[in-house]
Motif scaffolding. Structure first.
Motif, PDB file in Angstrom:
ATOM      1  N   PHE A  16      41.355 -87.225 -22.276  1.00 28.89           N
ATOM      2  CA  PHE A  16      40.279 -87.103 -23.260  1.00 28.89           C
ATOM      3  C   PHE A  16      40.808 -87.358 -24.672  1.00 28.89           C
ATOM      4  O   PHE A  16      40.177 -88.066 -25.462  1.00 28.89           O
ATOM      5  N   ALA A  17      41.956 -86.786 -24.996  1.00 28.52           N
ATOM      6  CA  ALA A  17      42.537 -86.966 -26.330  1.00 28.52           C
ATOM      7  C   ALA A  17      42.858 -88.434 -26.598  1.00 28.52           C
ATOM      8  O   ALA A  17      42.584 -88.948 -27.692  1.00 28.52           O
ATOM      9  N   ALA A  18      43.431 -89.109 -25.609  1.00 30.21           N
ATOM     10  CA  ALA A  18      43.779 -90.528 -25.777  1.00 30.21           C
ATOM     11  C   ALA A  18      42.528 -91.375 -25.994  1.00 30.21           C
ATOM     12  O   ALA A  18      42.488 -92.225 -26.897  1.00 30.21           O
ATOM     13  N   ILE A 107      56.293 -95.758 -25.940  1.00 29.85           N
ATOM     14  CA  ILE A 107      54.912 -96.215 -25.776  1.00 29.85           C
ATOM     15  C   ILE A 107      54.246 -96.370 -27.143  1.00 29.85           C
ATOM     16  O   ILE A 107      53.523 -97.338 -27.390  1.00 29.85           O
ATOM     17  N   GLY A 108      54.519 -95.435 -28.045  1.00 32.31           N
ATOM     18  CA  GLY A 108      53.986 -95.533 -29.396  1.00 32.31           C
ATOM     19  C   GLY A 108      54.496 -96.763 -30.127  1.00 32.31           C
ATOM     20  O   GLY A 108      53.748 -97.429 -30.850  1.00 32.31           O
ATOM     21  N   GLY A 109      55.763 -97.078 -29.936  1.00 34.99           N
ATOM     22  CA  GLY A 109      56.329 -98.289 -30.542  1.00 34.99           C
ATOM     23  C   GLY A 109      55.673 -99.549 -30.003  1.00 34.99           C
ATOM     24  O   GLY A 109      55.322-100.463 -30.771  1.00 34.99           O
ATOM     25  N   LEU A 110      55.489 -99.589 -28.693  1.00 33.42           N
ATOM     26  CA  LEU A 110      54.822-100.746 -28.081  1.00 33.42           C
ATOM     27  C   LEU A 110      53.378-100.864 -28.548  1.00 33.42           C
ATOM     28  O   LEU A 110      52.896-101.964 -28.851  1.00 33.42           O
ATOM     29  N   GLY A 148      49.096 -89.321 -24.826  1.00 32.23           N
ATOM     30  CA  GLY A 148      48.377 -89.151 -23.568  1.00 32.23           C
ATOM     31  C   GLY A 148      49.017 -89.910 -22.422  1.00 32.23           C
ATOM     32  O   GLY A 148      49.214 -89.358 -21.330  1.00 32.23           O
ATOM     33  N   ILE A 149      49.358 -91.171 -22.647  1.00 26.81           N
ATOM     34  CA  ILE A 149      49.970 -91.972 -21.579  1.00 26.81           C
ATOM     35  C   ILE A 149      51.324 -91.390 -21.181  1.00 26.81           C
ATOM     36  O   ILE A 149      51.613 -91.220 -19.993  1.00 26.81           O
ATOM     37  N   ALA A 150      52.148 -91.067 -22.171  1.00 27.73           N
ATOM     38  CA  ALA A 150      53.473 -90.497 -21.874  1.00 27.73           C
ATOM     39  C   ALA A 150      53.346 -89.179 -21.129  1.00 27.73           C
ATOM     40  O   ALA A 150      54.093 -88.917 -20.172  1.00 27.73           O
ATOM     41  N   ALA A 151      52.405 -88.349 -21.544  1.00 24.74           N
ATOM     42  CA  ALA A 151      52.211 -87.052 -20.876  1.00 24.74           C
ATOM     43  C   ALA A 151      51.799 -87.240 -19.426  1.00 24.74           C
ATOM     44  O   ALA A 151      52.311 -86.550 -18.532  1.00 24.74           O
ATOM     45  N   LEU A 152      50.892 -88.164 -19.181  1.00 22.62           N
ATOM     46  CA  LEU A 152      50.435 -88.394 -17.815  1.00 22.62           C
ATOM     47  C   LEU A 152      51.552 -88.967 -16.936  1.00 22.62           C
ATOM     48  O   LEU A 152      51.624 -88.647 -15.751  1.00 22.62           O
TER      49      LEU A 152
END
Length: 168
Positions: A16-18, A107-110, A148-152
């Motif tokens: 949801f946050a992402a 992921i944030g860098g990408l 969100g992606i990294a957490a998942l």
């Protein structure tokens, strides 16, 4: 019910946050509150030892202090800082937290590189639709997506999930 809370609340909140950050460039405070409150309630019931429970909150405190500093100098948004802090509590002070933070950075860098490329004038024709605001040259980076992606990706290896899987 307890297993469901551990296995469902965290992923739903992060997804949801992402999505919220992608669509509105905001992460509602309630997401971080739900994450913290749910962890605070379910972790001891699930059998997390008190010293480990304290270390999970220590992880959140450390991440909060760093994020507060980054927010103070304008490098990080407040919603991102709160979400990263609440998420860190679920991982605890261990290597899984480090793995998660490295994944967020990568992921944030990408994501940043992709958005910078897509914001070039040559791509102006593609700036339409529900996320067109992300392609505006002056727009920020919705780091909630990376968090969100990294957490998942990292959550299945987190101590609480591993504890639940070993006991069920």
């Amino acid at each position: 019910m307890l297993t469901s809370a551990i296995m469902v609340v965290f992923p739903l909140c992060l997804a949801f946050a992402a999505i919220s950050d992608a669509l509105t460039m905001t992460i509602p405070n309630r997401v971080s509150v739900i994450l913290l409150a749910t962890f605070a309630i379910v972790a001891p019931i699930a059998g997390l030892p008190w010293q480990d429970y304290a270390m999970h909150f220590a992880a959140g405190l450390i991440v909060f202090v760093v994020c507060f500093g980054l927010f103070g100098i304008g490098v990080m948004g407040g919603g991102d800082a709160k979400l990263l802090t609440a998420t860190a509590v679920w991982f605890g002070l261990n290597m899984e937290l480090l793995d998660f933070l490295v994944a967020v950075a990568m992921i944030g860098g990408l994501l940043t590189i992709l958005l910078v490329i897509c914001r070039l004038p040559a791509f102006a024709i593609y700036r339409f639709g529900p996320v067109s605001h992300l392609l505006e040259p002056k727009a920020g980076i919705p780091y909630g997506i990376a968090i969100g992606i990294a957490a998942l990706i990292c959550y299945p290896q987190s101590p609480l999930v591993q504890m639940v899987l070993l006991h069920h």
